[in-house]
Scaffold this motif. Structure first.
Motif, PDB file in Angstrom:
ATOM      1  N   ALA A 138      15.603  29.349  28.368  1.00 40.64           N
ATOM      2  CA  ALA A 138      16.121  30.686  28.443  1.00 40.64           C
ATOM      3  C   ALA A 138      14.964  31.530  29.108  1.00 40.64           C
ATOM      4  N   LYS A 139      14.052  31.553  28.396  1.00 45.05           N
ATOM      5  CA  LYS A 139      12.861  32.647  28.638  1.00 45.05           C
ATOM      6  C   LYS A 139      12.730  32.191  31.090  1.00 45.05           C
ATOM      7  N   GLN A 140      12.820  30.553  30.534  1.00 39.73           N
ATOM      8  CA  GLN A 140      12.158  30.176  32.352  1.00 39.73           C
ATOM      9  C   GLN A 140      13.669  30.458  33.204  1.00 39.73           C
ATOM     10  N   GLY A 141      15.018  30.412  32.863  1.00 38.72           N
ATOM     11  CA  GLY A 141      16.173  30.342  33.805  1.00 38.72           C
ATOM     12  C   GLY A 141      16.564  29.195  33.277  1.00 38.72           C
ATOM     13  N   PHE A 142      16.846  28.379  32.098  1.00 37.53           N
ATOM     14  CA  PHE A 142      17.733  27.273  32.268  1.00 37.53           C
ATOM     15  C   PHE A 142      18.855  27.409  30.898  1.00 37.53           C
ATOM     16  N   SER A 143      19.415  26.937  31.126  1.00 41.09           N
ATOM     17  CA  SER A 143      20.208  26.935  29.626  1.00 41.09           C
ATOM     18  C   SER A 143      20.466  25.366  28.441  1.00 41.09           C
ATOM     19  N   MET A 144      20.836  25.850  27.669  1.00 42.94           N
ATOM     20  CA  MET A 144      21.222  24.788  26.927  1.00 42.94           C
ATOM     21  C   MET A 144      22.548  25.074  26.170  1.00 42.94           C
ATOM     22  N   LEU A 145      23.125  23.772  26.475  1.00 35.31           N
ATOM     23  CA  LEU A 145      24.854  23.914  26.295  1.00 35.31           C
ATOM     24  C   LEU A 145      24.927  22.432  24.883  1.00 35.31           C
ATOM     25  N   PRO A 146      24.532  23.791  23.532  1.00 28.12           N
ATOM     26  CA  PRO A 146      24.387  22.460  22.124  1.00 28.12           C
ATOM     27  C   PRO A 146      25.948  21.556  22.470  1.00 28.12           C
ATOM     28  N   SER A 147      25.239  20.038  22.510  1.00 25.52           N
ATOM     29  CA  SER A 147      26.649  19.491  22.393  1.00 25.52           C
ATOM     30  C   SER A 147      26.698  18.334  21.622  1.00 25.52           C
ATOM     31  N   GLY A 148      26.872  18.388  19.986  1.00 25.82           N
ATOM     32  CA  GLY A 148      26.275  17.908  18.817  1.00 25.82           C
ATOM     33  C   GLY A 148      25.740  16.965  18.792  1.00 25.82           C
ATOM     34  N   ASN A 149      25.832  15.582  18.333  1.00 26.32           N
ATOM     35  CA  ASN A 149      25.198  15.165  17.521  1.00 26.32           C
ATOM     36  C   ASN A 149      25.250  13.883  18.580  1.00 26.32           C
ATOM     37  N   TYR A 150      24.130  12.531  18.340  1.00 22.86           N
ATOM     38  CA  TYR A 150      24.096  11.098  18.825  1.00 22.86           C
ATOM     39  C   TYR A 150      23.413   9.994  17.694  1.00 22.86           C
ATOM     40  N   THR A 151      23.871   8.930  17.927  1.00 24.53           N
ATOM     41  CA  THR A 151      22.870   8.264  17.274  1.00 24.53           C
ATOM     42  C   THR A 151      22.368   6.824  18.388  1.00 24.53           C
ATOM     43  N   ILE A 152      21.215   6.212  18.136  1.00 21.95           N
ATOM     44  CA  ILE A 152      21.007   5.501  18.904  1.00 21.95           C
ATOM     45  C   ILE A 152      20.476   4.272  18.478  1.00 21.95           C
ATOM     46  N   THR A 153      20.687   3.086  18.651  1.00 20.50           N
ATOM     47  CA  THR A 153      20.652   1.799  18.326  1.00 20.50           C
ATOM     48  C   THR A 153      20.338   1.247  18.869  1.00 20.50           C
ATOM     49  N   GLU A 154      18.844  -0.550  18.759  1.00 29.82           N
ATOM     50  CA  GLU A 154      18.805  -0.812  19.428  1.00 29.82           C
ATOM     51  C   GLU A 154      19.160  -2.915  19.910  1.00 29.82           C
ATOM     52  N   ASN A 155      19.529  -3.027  20.383  1.00 29.15           N
ATOM     53  CA  ASN A 155      20.602  -4.344  21.230  1.00 29.15           C
ATOM     54  C   ASN A 155      19.963  -4.926  21.300  1.00 29.15           C
ATOM     55  N   GLU A 156      20.294  -5.851  20.548  1.00 30.64           N
ATOM     56  CA  GLU A 156      19.785  -8.364  20.249  1.00 30.64           C
ATOM     57  C   GLU A 156      18.796  -7.519  21.740  1.00 30.64           C
ATOM     58  N   ASP A 157      18.836  -7.902  23.516  1.00 30.17           N
ATOM     59  CA  ASP A 157      18.229  -7.635  23.717  1.00 30.17           C
ATOM     60  C   ASP A 157      17.784  -6.639  24.791  1.00 30.17           C
ATOM     61  N   GLU A 158      17.224  -6.137  23.283  1.00 33.11           N
ATOM     62  CA  GLU A 158      16.308  -4.842  23.605  1.00 33.11           C
ATOM     63  C   GLU A 158      16.012  -3.562  24.343  1.00 33.11           C
ATOM     64  N   THR A 159      18.029  -3.986  24.669  1.00 35.12           N
ATOM     65  CA  THR A 159      18.439  -2.129  25.289  1.00 35.12           C
ATOM     66  C   THR A 159      18.611  -1.651  24.137  1.00 35.12           C
ATOM     67  N   ILE A 160      19.186  -0.447  24.270  1.00 33.91           N
ATOM     68  CA  ILE A 160      19.455   0.660  24.118  1.00 33.91           C
ATOM     69  C   ILE A 160      21.227   0.807  23.845  1.00 33.91           C
ATOM     70  N   ASN A 161      21.618   1.741  22.613  1.00 32.57           N
ATOM     71  CA  ASN A 161      22.598   2.472  22.687  1.00 32.57           C
ATOM     72  C   ASN A 161      23.001   3.816  22.335  1.00 32.57           C
ATOM     73  N   ILE A 162      23.314   3.812  22.307  1.00 27.69           N
ATOM     74  CA  ILE A 162      23.922   6.226  22.884  1.00 27.69           C
ATOM     75  C   ILE A 162      24.875   5.844  22.096  1.00 27.69           C
ATOM     76  N   GLU A 163      25.009   5.927  21.014  1.00 29.30           N
ATOM     77  CA  GLU A 163      26.796   7.004  20.565  1.00 29.30           C
ATOM     78  C   GLU A 163      27.111   8.260  20.244  1.00 29.30           C
ATOM     79  N   PHE A 164      28.092   8.762  21.259  1.00 36.38           N
ATOM     80  CA  PHE A 164      27.903  10.843  20.890  1.00 36.38           C
ATOM     81  C   PHE A 164      29.478  10.775  19.534  1.00 36.38           C
TER      82      PHE A 164
END
Length: 101
Positions: free
Chosen positions: A74-100
């Motif tokens: 905020a001191k630098q002119g940016f706003s942060m919007l609290p947007s909840g929680n998330y989980t992150i898991t790694e898939n077998e193909d080494e990609t990731i899955n993000i769930e909100f």
């Protein structure tokens, strides 16, 4: 043709570093902080970001860290919007899955 939005990743990284937080990974519109304890997401407005907490973060400590991050930005002119929680898991193909949640 879609318009390219300039994202101030360098400024965000510098502000976080000044607060003692490390950016551990950035990809497209996502910025992972402190080994995924938090995640920032750029919005269509370069001065506004969403902030998410990983579901495993201790609530009191995470709340204090989120306040620190938001106040510093905020001191630098940016706003942060609290947007909840998330989980992150790694898939077998080494990609990731993000769930909100």
């Amino acid at each position: 043709m879609s318009e390219v939005i300039a994202r101030p990743l360098g400024k965000i990284t510098a502000i976080l570093a000044d607060c003692g937080f490390e950016v551990t990974y950035a990809y497209d519109d996502l910025v992972f902080i402190e080994h995924s304890a938090f995640m920032l997401q750029f919005t269509d407005d370069p001065a506004v970001m969403k902030i998410f907490r990983h579901v495993d973060c201790e609530p009191v400590a995470a709340g204090e860290a989120e306040k620190t991050i938001s106040a510093a930005h905020a001191k630098q002119g940016f706003s942060m919007l609290p947007s909840g929680n998330y989980t992150i898991t790694e898939n077998e193909d080494e990609t990731i899955n993000i769930e909100f949640v």
